[in-house]
Design a protein around this motif. Structure first.
Motif, mmCIF file in Angstrom:
data_model
loop_
_atom_site.group_PDB
_atom_site.id
_atom_site.type_symbol
_atom_site.label_atom_id
_atom_site.label_comp_id
_atom_site.label_asym_id
_atom_site.label_seq_id
_atom_site.Cartn_x
_atom_site.Cartn_y
_atom_site.Cartn_z
ATOM 1 N N ASP A 89 0.983 -1.914 -9.970
ATOM 2 C CA ASP A 89 2.437 -1.837 -10.064
ATOM 3 C C ASP A 89 3.136 -2.831 -9.144
ATOM 4 O OD1 ASP A 89 2.058 -0.783 -7.625
ATOM 5 O OD2 ASP A 89 2.918 1.193 -8.044
ATOM 6 N N GLY A 90 2.400 -3.808 -8.632
ATOM 7 C CA GLY A 90 3.054 -4.826 -7.833
ATOM 8 C C GLY A 90 3.061 -4.519 -6.350
ATOM 9 N N ARG A 91 3.034 -3.225 -6.033
ATOM 10 C CA ARG A 91 2.996 -2.879 -4.617
ATOM 11 C C ARG A 91 1.562 -2.925 -4.080
ATOM 12 N NH1 ARG A 91 5.403 2.714 -4.545
ATOM 13 N NH2 ARG A 91 4.641 2.592 -6.667
ATOM 14 N N ASP A 92 0.595 -2.686 -4.988
ATOM 15 C CA ASP A 92 -0.801 -2.781 -4.566
ATOM 16 C C ASP A 92 -1.137 -4.244 -4.310
ATOM 17 O OD1 ASP A 92 -1.180 0.002 -5.372
ATOM 18 O OD2 ASP A 92 -1.119 -0.787 -7.410
ATOM 19 N N ARG A 93 -1.533 -4.546 -3.096
ATOM 20 C CA ARG A 93 -1.927 -5.925 -2.803
ATOM 21 C C ARG A 93 -3.449 -6.028 -2.918
ATOM 22 N NH1 ARG A 93 2.444 -7.432 -3.119
ATOM 23 N NH2 ARG A 93 4.186 -7.472 -1.672
ATOM 24 N N LEU A 94 -3.910 -6.130 -4.131
ATOM 25 C CA LEU A 94 -5.359 -6.176 -4.334
ATOM 26 C C LEU A 94 -5.782 -7.531 -4.872
ATOM 27 C CD1 LEU A 94 -5.908 -2.676 -5.978
ATOM 28 C CD2 LEU A 94 -6.489 -3.330 -3.648
ATOM 29 N N LYS A 95 -6.989 -7.952 -4.500
ATOM 30 C CA LYS A 95 -7.527 -9.196 -5.042
ATOM 31 C C LYS A 95 -9.004 -8.995 -5.389
ATOM 32 C CE LYS A 95 -8.550 -11.092 -0.456
ATOM 33 N NZ LYS A 95 -8.490 -9.793 0.237
ATOM 34 N N ALA A 96 -9.554 -9.956 -6.113
ATOM 35 C CA ALA A 96 -10.951 -9.852 -6.525
ATOM 36 C C ALA A 96 -11.844 -9.732 -5.293
ATOM 37 C CB ALA A 96 -11.344 -11.071 -7.348
ATOM 38 N N GLY A 97 -12.818 -8.833 -5.351
ATOM 39 C CA GLY A 97 -13.733 -8.644 -4.235
ATOM 40 C C GLY A 97 -13.384 -7.453 -3.361
ATOM 41 N N ASP A 98 -12.158 -6.929 -3.507
ATOM 42 C CA ASP A 98 -11.758 -5.764 -2.724
ATOM 43 C C ASP A 98 -12.513 -4.514 -3.172
ATOM 44 O OD1 ASP A 98 -10.039 -7.202 -1.252
ATOM 45 O OD2 ASP A 98 -8.194 -6.489 -2.199
ATOM 46 N N VAL A 99 -12.729 -3.627 -2.219
ATOM 47 C CA VAL A 99 -13.393 -2.369 -2.522
ATOM 48 C C VAL A 99 -12.342 -1.263 -2.527
ATOM 49 C CG1 VAL A 99 -15.117 -0.716 -1.735
ATOM 50 C CG2 VAL A 99 -15.536 -3.157 -1.484
#
Lengths: 208, 243
Positions: A89-99
Motif C-alpha cells: 500500500d505504499g507505506r510498506d518500504r519493502l525491497k527484493a531480498g527482505d525477509v
C-alpha cells in the motif's frame, strides 16, 4: 510409537472408518496416500506426513523472502510450490531480498496464494527446516516454543518451515542445535523432555 | 537380445549362469533418503545394477508452457552415466533413454495424485551408475521410493521387474548375458494392491502362451520388489532417529 506407513498401504478393512488426512477410501478398505505416521482412532484414521513440501493454507503465519516487486505488489518465496502475492500500500518500504513474517489471506483452488500484513524482520538468522516438523517445534499449546524462548532469544516460527532467530551468538547457536535435534527426533516420544535436558546442559545432543 | 553364441544359459539342472533358479530374482537392496539437496531420494542395487533417484518438487513449472491447471506435470529423466557400461556410453539423451523416460513417466502418472498441485511440476531424475540388464525396472522401482520419500501423495507405489526367455525357459529378472543372448525380454510394472499393469513392453519373440507365463512370473517379481520398497521406507524412520 506410531506405525510408519507407505503410500498404498491398507490401514483398515472395510470402509466404516472416516478417511482423514493422508488417506483415501477404496472399495475394500481405507488406504494411505502419503508416507507418514498412522493415527488410528475408533472412528477415523489419518496419516501425518513425515516428508513433503509446505502447502499454503489460509490463516497460516509464514516467513517469506521477497523475490521481486512489481507495480504495487511483492512476489514472496514461501518455500512452497507456489509464490505468494503480497499487495503493497505504499507505506510498506519493502525491497527484493527482505525477509517478512506474513499471514496467508487466502488460497484459491489453483493454489494462488494471497498474503497480507507483512512484518519485516531485521538482522537475525534464517533457518530452513522441513515444514512437516513445525508442529513439533511449536509443541502442545506452544510449550516447545516457550521452552526455546526461555534463553531470551527472539524466535519466530513460520508454518512453512522457516525459523527466524535473533540473539547473541551463543544463544543462537544453542537454539539452532536444539532445532536440529527436534527435526531429527520429531517422530519420537518425550521430545519436550529431551530438549529441556539439552537446553539445561544435561545432555550434549548426541544421544538418540 | 538375440545375439548368437554357444553359451548354455540354463544347465541340465535348471540352474542359470549365476546359479539362480528360473524364478529367482537377483538380490535387491534399496535405501531411502540418501541425498541432502533433493526433496526425496533413493539408492538401489539390484544384482549389479546401481541406480540413484532424486525427486524435486512440486515446484514452479518451467518451462511455463508445460504447466497445467489440472495438475502437476511429472518430468521423468532416465540417464545412463558414461561409465555405467563396459566400453563407454556416449553421454546425453538418445532414442533409448527418451523412450524409457516417457513410459516410466506415464507409469508413475497413474499413481501420483497430481491434481493436488495444479500448475506445478515434479522432477524425477534417475541416474544409472552401473548397468547390468533390467535398468528401466530398477530405475522405476527406485523412482517410486524417492517419490514417497519426497512426501508426494500417491495412490500406491509402482513396483517393477522383468521376465524373459533364456534358452528355452521363461525366467525371472534377466541378467546381462541372458538379456544379450536370450530370446525375449518382458519388462513390467504394476500397482501392487490393485494388480493394475502400468508398464509392459516386449523385446524379442514369445508365443502367446509363453508371454502369459512371463507376465505371471514378472508379476511375482514386482511383488518381491514391492516388499523391498516397503522395507526401505519403513527402515528410514525405525527406532530413535533418522539414520
Amino acid at each position: 510409537m506410531r506405525e510408519v506407513v507407505i503410500p498404498g498401504e491398507k490401514l483398515s478393512e472395510g470402509t466404516k472408518l472416516h478417511a482423514g488426512q493422508g488417506t483415501y477410501k477404496a472399495d475394500d478398505g481405507v488406504y494411505a496416500n502419503t508416507y507418514g505416521l498412522m493415527n488410528k482412532r475408533e472412528d477415523a484414521v489419518s496419516v501425518v506426513p513425515l516428508e513433503g513440501k509446505y502447502m499454503p493454507r489460509e490463516g497460516d503465519k509464514v516467513i517469506g523472502v521477497i523475490e521481486a516487486i512489481r507495480f504495487e505488489a511483492a512476489f514472496v518465496d514461501i518455500r512452497s510450490a507456489y509464490n505468494g502475492y503480497l499487495p503493497l500500500d505504499g507505506r510498506d518500504r519493502l525491497k527484493a531480498g527482505d525477509v517478512v513474517l506474513v499471514d496467508i489471506a487466502s488460497v484459491n483452488e489453483i493454489n494462488k496464494v494471497d498474503l497480507e500484513r507483512p512484518m519485516k524482520l531485521y538482522e537475525g538468522k534464517l533457518m530452513d527446516i522441513p515444514s512437516v516438523k513445525i508442529p513439533r517445534v511449536v509443541g502442545h499449546k506452544g510449550s516447545m516454543l516457550e521452552l526455546l524462548r526461555k534463553s531470551g532469544v527472539t524466535l519466530f516460527v513460520g508454518r512453512n518451515g522457516r525459523v527466524y532467530i535473533k540473539g547473541d551468538t551463543e544463544t543462537v547457536k544453542k537454539t539452532e542445535e536444539a532445532l536440529n535435534m527436534i527435526v531429527e527426533l520429531a517422530h519420537t516420544d518425550g521430545l519436550t523432555d529431551k530438549i529441556k535436558d539439552f537446553l539445561e546442559g544435561e545432555s550434549n545432543g548426541n544421544e538418540k | 537380445m538375440g545375439m548368437k553364441s554357444d553359451i548354455k544359459l540354463i544347465d541340465a539342472k535348471g540352474k542359470r549362469l549365476d546359479g539362480r533358479a528360473i524364478d529367482e530374482m537377483r538380490p535387491l537392496k534399496i535405501e531411502a533418503g540418501v541425498l541432502e539437496q533433493a526433496d526425496g531420494s533413493a539408492y538401489l542395487e539390484w544384482g549389479n545394477n546401481k541406480v540413484i533417484a532424486a525427486v524435486y518438487g512440486p515446484r514452479e513449472c518451467l518451462p511455463r508452457h508445460k504447466a497445467s491447471p489440472y495438475g502437476s506435470t511429472l518430468m521423468y529423466r532416465y540417464n545412463m552415466a558414461p561409465f555405467s557400461v563396459d566400453d563407454r556410453k556416449r553421454p546425453g539423451r538418445d532414442r533409448r533413454s527418451t523412450e524409457i523416460s516417457k513410459i516410466s513417466e506415464e507409469a508413475l502418472n497413474k499413481v501420483v495424485l497430481t491434481e493436488r498441485f495444479p500448475n506445478s511440476m515434479i522432477n524425477i531424475n534417475v541416474e544409472v551408475l552401473q548397468a547390468d540388464a533390467g535398468t528401466r525396472c530398477a530405475a522405476l522401482t527406485a523412482a517410486s521410493v524417492a517419490l514417497a520419500d519426497a512426501g508426494i501423495p500417491m495412490k500406491d507405489m509402482v513396483a517393477s521387474c522383468a521376465a524373459g526367455k533364456a534358452g528355452d525357459h521363461i525366467v525371472l529378472d534377466l541378467g546381462k548375458l541372458e538379456d544379450n543372448f536370450g530370446k525375449a525380454d518382458v519388462p513390467m510394472a504394476i500397482v501392487p494392491h490393485t494388480g493394475e499393469i502400468v508398464l509392459l513392453q516386449m523385446d524379442g519373440d514369445l508365443s502367446p502362451k509363453e508371454f502369459k507365463t512371463a507376465m505371471t512370473l514378472a508379476t511375482k517379481g514386482c511383488m518381491m520388489a514391492y516388499e523391498e520398497q516397503k522395507k526401505a521406507l519403513k527402515a528410514k524412520y525405525k527406532g530413535g532417529g533418522k539414520k
